[in-house]
Design an enzyme around this catalytic site. Structure first.
Site, PDB file in Angstrom:
ATOM      1  N   GLY A 149       0.812  -1.097  -0.115  1.00 33.43           N
ATOM      2  CA  GLY A 149       0.071   0.016   0.020  1.00 33.43           C
ATOM      3  C   GLY A 149       0.941   1.200  -0.022  1.00 33.43           C
ATOM      4  O   GLY A 149       1.921   1.373   0.887  1.00 33.43           O
ATOM      5  N   ALA A 150       0.604   2.138  -0.950  1.00 30.90           N
ATOM      6  CA  ALA A 150       1.806   3.346  -1.117  1.00 30.90           C
ATOM      7  C   ALA A 150       2.105   4.007   0.132  1.00 30.90           C
ATOM      8  O   ALA A 150       3.212   4.195   0.627  1.00 30.90           O
ATOM      9  CB  ALA A 150       1.006   4.138  -2.073  1.00 30.90           C
TER      10      ALA A 150
ATOM     11  N   ARG B 172      10.319  -1.480  -4.179  1.00 30.00           N
ATOM     12  CA  ARG B 172       9.127  -1.555  -5.382  1.00 30.00           C
ATOM     13  C   ARG B 172       9.319  -0.402  -5.934  1.00 30.00           C
ATOM     14  O   ARG B 172       9.605   0.586  -5.436  1.00 30.00           O
ATOM     15  CB  ARG B 172       7.874  -1.765  -4.759  1.00 30.00           C
TER      16      ARG B 172
ATOM     17  N   GLN C  16      -6.115  -8.620  -2.835  1.00 30.25           N
ATOM     18  CA  GLN C  16      -6.042  -7.544  -1.785  1.00 30.25           C
ATOM     19  C   GLN C  16      -7.827  -7.302  -1.188  1.00 30.25           C
ATOM     20  O   GLN C  16      -7.860  -6.977  -0.198  1.00 30.25           O
ATOM     21  CB  GLN C  16      -5.524  -6.171  -2.266  1.00 30.25           C
TER      22      GLN C  16
ATOM     23  N   ASP D 235      -1.403   4.926  -6.326  1.00 34.93           N
ATOM     24  CA  ASP D 235       0.405   4.697  -6.017  1.00 34.93           C
ATOM     25  C   ASP D 235       0.968   5.722  -6.365  1.00 34.93           C
ATOM     26  O   ASP D 235       2.017   5.954  -6.027  1.00 34.93           O
ATOM     27  CB  ASP D 235       0.453   3.328  -6.427  1.00 34.93           C
TER      28      ASP D 235
ATOM     29  N   ASN E 105      -2.951   2.810 -10.191  1.00 33.25           N
ATOM     30  CA  ASN E 105      -3.278   2.036  -9.165  1.00 33.25           C
ATOM     31  C   ASN E 105      -3.085   0.648  -9.574  1.00 33.25           C
ATOM     32  O   ASN E 105      -2.871   0.412 -10.103  1.00 33.25           O
ATOM     33  CB  ASN E 105      -4.819   2.729  -8.632  1.00 33.25           C
ATOM     34  N   LYS E 106      -3.789  -0.192  -8.218  1.00 31.94           N
ATOM     35  CA  LYS E 106      -3.700  -1.564  -8.755  1.00 31.94           C
ATOM     36  C   LYS E 106      -4.237  -1.980 -10.007  1.00 31.94           C
ATOM     37  O   LYS E 106      -5.554  -1.249 -10.637  1.00 31.94           O
ATOM     38  CB  LYS E 106      -4.728  -2.138  -7.697  1.00 31.94           C
TER      39      LYS E 106
HETATM   40  C1  LIG Z   1      -3.544   3.557  -0.226  1.00 27.97           C
HETATM   41  S1  LIG Z   1      -2.822   3.319  -1.651  1.00 27.97           S
HETATM   42  C2  LIG Z   1      -3.279   1.669  -1.583  1.00 27.97           C
HETATM   43  C3  LIG Z   1      -3.034   0.938  -2.908  1.00 27.97           C
HETATM   44  O1  LIG Z   1      -1.606   0.127  -3.166  1.00 27.97           O
HETATM   45  C4  LIG Z   1      -1.958  -0.882  -3.485  1.00 27.97           C
HETATM   46  O2  LIG Z   1      -1.109  -1.678  -4.405  1.00 27.97           O
HETATM   47  P1  LIG Z   1      -0.306  -2.652  -3.602  1.00 27.97           P
HETATM   48  O3  LIG Z   1      -1.411  -3.796  -2.743  1.00 27.97           O
HETATM   49  O4  LIG Z   1       0.411  -3.747  -4.647  1.00 27.97           O
HETATM   50  O5  LIG Z   1       0.692  -2.364  -2.531  1.00 27.97           O
HETATM   51  C5  LIG Z   1      -3.241  -0.817  -4.591  1.00 27.97           C
HETATM   52  O6  LIG Z   1      -2.714   0.066  -5.665  1.00 27.97           O
HETATM   53  C6  LIG Z   1      -3.912   0.220  -3.472  1.00 27.97           C
HETATM   54  O7  LIG Z   1      -4.843   1.104  -4.467  1.00 27.97           O
END
Ligand SMILES: CSC[C@H]1O[C@H](OP(=O)(O)O)[C@H](O)[C@@H]1O
Length: 346
Positions: free
Chosen positions: A53-54, A95, A197, A238, A248-249
């Site tokens: 999560g960013a 990352r 997620q 992100d 984003n995801k």
């Molecule tokens: C509040 S930012 C969360 C953002 O991060 C996630 O990616 P990951 O689970 O790969 O770190 C996803 O893009 C979420 O929206």
């Protein structure tokens, strides 16, 4: 404080001696917290998505710098900073997409530059401020986003942009928490393949706050929107470019296209630390591609398998498909370079 407003779930916590991280690879079957006391371990925890999560990545990295300074600053003063800088480089490589990681590390480097004689106290104070500011920003975004949504009957979120992705309370999920503290709203959560997620983290996190959610397959989003059950899609980000394009995801871009097709509004919720003012648009955002094994069934993971996988874990939604970007300092309706510039000046 309502049940939705307390910090019931935390992705990470500074214990005073170590960084304690909830291993999100195991949630919800197992709730396992692990203490990390070196920067290298924190880098590995980020790369392996124990913490993800960013904003949470940025906060974890900030505490990783604290651990590095604590380890090296007591040694020969001549080279302790070089060793810390090497640890910072290691954290930066964990990352590539979430700009919060680099934003936090930059703040820590500036703190070290400004406090060469009291580095440990200074970086710890800075890391704790980054953490506390993120929670405050999330609460502010939650209220702004809830105000914008008004009387919507249903919202759909993707991935996990909650307390598990931030310092606490969440970004997209902060809007849902704020909404729920005012009135019930039907919450739909996309499973978010391949890492799940949504299916593993978001629905569990919301349930800890007594907020019911309906899980849907990613492929059911269009049919759900066509049913008229959803008024808003609410997601995190992100990295947001200067014109409002948002990374984003993976799957977020598809939801934005579907939302526009079905007259559903699309909201991106992110702190200003997620905006990368150095890039003009989303074409410059590096998209992380993770191990195909995270997508492939075990039977296809052999080296010589004819079945391969392409596993980009982010995509970029162009600003023209976004109805509002909600930050802690303001809302940018129908984001554009001009609108984003006005946010920056505010
Ligand atoms: C509040 S930012 C969360 C953002 O991060 C996630 O990616 P990951 O689970 O790969 O770190 C996803 O893009 C979420 O929206």
């Amino acid at each position: 404080m309502t049940k939705q407003n307390r910090l019931s779930v935390e992705a990470l916590k500074w214990t005073g001696n170590a960084l304690q991280i909830l291993d999100q690879r195991k949630v919800p079957e197992r709730i396992v917290y692990q203490d990390f006391d070196t920067a290298e371990e924190v880098s590995r925890a980020i790369a392996s998505m124990r913490v993800r999560g960013a904003p949470a990545i940025g906060i974890a990295a900030a505490y990783g710098v604290v651990l590095s300074v604590r380890r090296h600053a007591g040694e020969n003063a001549a080279d302790w900073r070089a060793k810390v800088d090497a640890d910072i480089d290691g954290l930066a490589k964990s990352r590539p997409t979430a700009v919060n990681l680099f934003w936090a590390l930059d703040r820590m480097k500036k703190t070290l530059d400004a406090h060469p004689d009291t580095p440990l106290a200074a970086v710890l104070a800075e890391a704790e401020k980054i953490h506390a500011d993120d929670i405050a920003a999330n609460r502010a975004m939650g209220e702004r986003g809830a105000d914008l949504i008004g009387s919507a009957k249903g919202v759909l979120t993707h991935c996990n942009a909650g307390a598990l992705a931030t310092g606490g309370y969440g970004t997209a999920l902060s809007v849902i928490r704020s909404l729920y503290s005012r009135r019930p709203v039907q919450v739909y959560a996309g499973e978010t393949r391949p890492w799940l997620q949504g299916a593993r983290l978001t629905v569990w996190e919301l349930s800890q706050d007594g907020i019911p959610a309906t899980l849907i397959a990613d492929s059911a989003a269009a049919w759900l929107m066509r049913s008229g059950a959803v008024d808003w899609v609410i997601v995190g980000a992100d990295r947001i470019a200067a014109n409002g394009d948002a990374a984003n995801k993976i799957g977020t871009y598809a939801l934005a296209v579907l939302a526009r097709q079905h007259g559903v509004k699309f909201m991106v919720v992110a702190p200003t630390s997620t905006i990368d003012w150095t890039i003009a648009d989303g074409s410059r955002i590096e998209i992380e591609e993770r191990d195909p094994a995270e997508l492939l069934p075990a039977c296809y993971r052999e080296q010589d398998s004819l079945v391969q996988a392409w596993n980009p874990v982010f995509d970029v939604t162009p600003s023209e498909l976004i109805d509002a970007i909600v930050t802690e300092t303001g809302v940018v309706p129908n984001p554009s370079a001009d609108g984003m510039a006005r946010l920056r000046m505010s």
